[in-house]
Write an enzyme that holds these catalytic residues in place. Structure first.
Site, PDB file in Angstrom:
ATOM      1  N   ARG A   1       6.631  13.252 -10.290  1.00  0.00           N
ATOM      2  CA  ARG A   1       7.744  14.199 -10.402  1.00  0.00           C
ATOM      3  C   ARG A   1       8.630  13.904 -11.601  1.00  0.00           C
ATOM      4  O   ARG A   1       9.293  14.795 -12.119  1.00  0.00           O
ATOM      5  CB  ARG A   1       8.598  14.148  -9.128  1.00  0.00           C
ATOM      6  CG  ARG A   1       7.900  14.680  -7.888  1.00  0.00           C
ATOM      7  CD  ARG A   1       8.762  14.513  -6.667  1.00  0.00           C
ATOM      8  NE  ARG A   1       9.025  13.108  -6.382  1.00  0.00           N
ATOM      9  CZ  ARG A   1       9.817  12.679  -5.401  1.00  0.00           C
ATOM     10  NH1 ARG A   1      10.428  13.558  -4.629  1.00  0.00           N
ATOM     11  NH2 ARG A   1       9.983  11.392  -5.192  1.00  0.00           N
TER      12      ARG A   1
ATOM     13  N   LYS B   1       4.400 -11.473  10.312  1.00  0.00           N
ATOM     14  CA  LYS B   1       5.302 -11.672   9.186  1.00  0.00           C
ATOM     15  C   LYS B   1       6.271 -12.810   9.493  1.00  0.00           C
ATOM     16  O   LYS B   1       6.466 -13.179  10.644  1.00  0.00           O
ATOM     17  CB  LYS B   1       6.079 -10.380   8.897  1.00  0.00           C
ATOM     18  CG  LYS B   1       5.188  -9.256   8.374  1.00  0.00           C
ATOM     19  CD  LYS B   1       6.006  -8.081   7.913  1.00  0.00           C
ATOM     20  CE  LYS B   1       5.115  -7.021   7.253  1.00  0.00           C
ATOM     21  NZ  LYS B   1       4.484  -7.502   6.008  1.00  0.00           N
TER      22      LYS B   1
ATOM     23  N   HIS C   1      -6.956  -3.601   8.231  1.00  0.00           N
ATOM     24  CA  HIS C   1      -7.391  -4.840   7.566  1.00  0.00           C
ATOM     25  C   HIS C   1      -8.198  -5.739   8.498  1.00  0.00           C
ATOM     26  O   HIS C   1      -9.330  -6.129   8.186  1.00  0.00           O
ATOM     27  CB  HIS C   1      -6.184  -5.619   7.050  1.00  0.00           C
ATOM     28  CG  HIS C   1      -5.411  -4.919   5.980  1.00  0.00           C
ATOM     29  ND1 HIS C   1      -5.978  -4.048   5.079  1.00  0.00           N
ATOM     30  CD2 HIS C   1      -4.093  -4.965   5.653  1.00  0.00           C
ATOM     31  CE1 HIS C   1      -5.057  -3.585   4.260  1.00  0.00           C
ATOM     32  NE2 HIS C   1      -3.921  -4.119   4.590  1.00  0.00           N
TER      33      HIS C   1
ATOM     34  N   GLY D   1       1.451   9.874  -8.366  1.00  0.00           N
ATOM     35  CA  GLY D   1       2.349   8.772  -8.059  1.00  0.00           C
ATOM     36  C   GLY D   1       2.270   7.720  -9.145  1.00  0.00           C
ATOM     37  O   GLY D   1       2.461   6.522  -8.891  1.00  0.00           O
TER      38      GLY D   1
ATOM     39  N   LYS E   1     -11.613  -7.975  -2.006  1.00  0.00           N
ATOM     40  CA  LYS E   1     -11.481  -9.394  -2.305  1.00  0.00           C
ATOM     41  C   LYS E   1     -12.865 -10.026  -2.483  1.00  0.00           C
ATOM     42  O   LYS E   1     -13.808  -9.729  -1.752  1.00  0.00           O
ATOM     43  CB  LYS E   1     -10.707 -10.099  -1.192  1.00  0.00           C
ATOM     44  CG  LYS E   1      -9.233  -9.697  -1.143  1.00  0.00           C
ATOM     45  CD  LYS E   1      -8.496 -10.443  -0.054  1.00  0.00           C
ATOM     46  CE  LYS E   1      -7.021 -10.069  -0.037  1.00  0.00           C
ATOM     47  NZ  LYS E   1      -6.310 -10.532  -1.229  1.00  0.00           N
TER      48      LYS E   1
END
Length: 485
Positions: free
Chosen positions: A51, A332, A241, A17, A183
């Protein structure tokens, strides 16, 4: 203070990727920054595999453009440095499910160096890549593979995914990456807890009233709508997370700072988590606001019941934390972007200053973003005449202030974690049984929503979330910390 950069051993890193968004935004610019900081040896090589029908020069040009767009401003203008980095790159057009490109990739691999393979692709390809790396003799017993979340969609798929990797690689070779654990502040949490006598004796239900873990985002689902609508905040954020942050806050001191010792203690926390009462969970979904679309405008299903916000009260049934609630929230399109852990200590058993002095609590706040650092709130006398008036002041340590210019050289999460892969250090990576235990706790919550035909509560974009989340705390006589803008 001068930061110490310790070079890693020579390596071949293959990024499957290698033309994708994550590679362009994070992985490749981060690797360039590690080279510019002196941590990457001259013998290191990076091989993109995807790809796209590119040659080596075409891939180098793509990476050059990625560094210009997403790289560190201090380094990306260094023409000679960028050129040096690009010379380390190679590329193979590869068929993850077929045979094309695999002999070429094998021909590029060297003996006598660390071999690492980053699966920056969808989980559906993990098994195919693992099988071909083995069948073509590319990855030996000392190779390391890095896999991105999601680590499954539920317990069944997580077990299947682990089994597909375990068929070709040992557990000590598998690095399940969660960038939150890379982090600087997250790792400093362990240093603060286990490297100082000050906090660890107080780190229990006798002295801690409650703990809040917040991961708030201002962005919506945007271009991730098709993925996110099948996932939701519970799968996308809480199961991994927030669960990892909870484990690091709540775990017992490991016998030593060793990958399996640390992960053993994290696993014990997950297994000690109580079942969550449905009344102790709030799901939300953001509405359209003046500055952007609503959740259902961002996804294909106009009647979607997928949550973009979750708040919950969690208990841990062990000797250290019995009776101390952990409040988790993530969402969000909230009014501020902030990730923090707040350890709220109990009141003093008796105030000698009387009720007029008001309520003052010590709160240790660990800021993950923005402005990474820690802050301890303490009570002092308000300066000036007029009696004993109390006020709260912060003992603040931001990395930018404490480290000065060296703060700019602190690696970001992906940089640190990739270098840990090259070193062979799994401390900050999840183990297979840890992932499965997290899903075993999460699945009944999600299934309960399905069985009850639960509908997420709407909340205004740019707000602090659903009103019901405020009530979740108010019922216990507590309140959420303000999300600071």
């Amino acid at each position: 203070m001068v930061s110490r950069v310790i070079p890693v051993d020579p390596f071949d890193l293959v990024i499957f990727g290698g033309t994708g968004d994550l590679a362009r935004r994070k992985i490749l610019p981060g690797l360039y920054r590690r080279m510019a900081s002196g941590q990457m040896p001259k013998e290191a090589r990076i091989i993109g595999a995807a790809r796209s029908e590119l040659d080596r020069a075409g891939y180098q040009q793509m990476v050059k453009e990625a560094i210009e767009e997403f790289g560190d401003p201090r380094h990306k203008s260094d023409v000679a440095g960028v050129g040096d980095f690009l010379e380390r790159l190679d590329y193979v057009a590869i068929d993850a499910k077929g045979e094309g490109g695999w002999p070429e990739l094998k021909g590029l691999m060297r003996d006598g160096v660390v071999k690492a393979f980053y699966f920056s692709v969808g989980p559906s390809l993990f098994g195919d890549l693992a099988e071909r790396l083995k069948s073509h003799g590319i990855a030996g017993d000392d190779a390391r593979i890095v896999v991105e979340k999601p680590f499954g969609h539920d317990l069944g798929s997580a077990r299947a995914l682990n089994a597909s990797l375990a068929a070709h690689f040992e557990e000590h070779q598998i690095y399940r990456i969660d960038h939150y654990l890379g982090k600087e502040t997250v790792q400093n949490l362990m240093a603060v807890r286990f490297g100082n006598m000050l906090f660890e004796p107080l780190w229990n239900s006798q002295y801690v009233d409650h703990i809040q873990i917040t991961v708030a985002e201002t962005v919506g689902v945007g271009g991730r709508g098709s993925y996110y609508d099948k996932s939701g905040a519970m799968r996308d954020m809480v199961q991994n997370h927030l669960m990892q942050l909870l484990c690091l806050i709540a775990m017992e001191p490991p016998a030593k700072f060793d990958p399996d010792a640390v992960r053993d203690e994290k696993l014990k926390v997950i297994r000690a988590l109580d079942e969550v009462d449905p009344h102790h969970i709030v799901r939300g979904q953001y509405d359209k606001g003046p500055d952007g679309p609503g959740y259902r405008d961002d996804v294909e299903d106009a009647r979607s019941r997928t949550e973009s916000y979750v708040a919950m009260k969690v208990g841990i049934s062990n000797w250290r934390w019995a009776g101390t609630p952990f409040y988790l929230r993530t969402g969000k399109r909230l009014r501020a972007r902030a990730s923090e852990i707040a350890v709220v200590f109990k009141d003093t058993p008796h105030s000698i200053f009387g009720p007029e002095a008001g309520l003052h609590r010590n709160i240790l706040t660990i800021r993950l973003q923005p402005n990474e650092g820690m802050e301890l709130g303490v009570t002092i006398k308000e300066p000036g005449p007029g009696g004993m008036r109390l006020m709260d002041v912060p003992l603040d340590m931001s990395f930018a202030d404490a480290l000065g210019p060296d703060a700019e050289d602190v690696p970001d999460a992906y940089e640190r974690l990739i270098m840990d892969v090259i070193r062979g250090n799994q401390t900050l990576f999840m183990r297979g049984d840890e992932v499965e235990a997290a899903w075993a706790w999460t699945d009944p919550i999600i299934q309960g929503w399905i069985d009850r035909h639960d509908v997420p509560k709407p909340y205004d974009a740019g707000s602090s979330g659903p009103d019901d989340a405020l009530a979740l705390m108010h019922r216990d006589g507590r309140k959420w910390r303000d999300i600071k803008v």
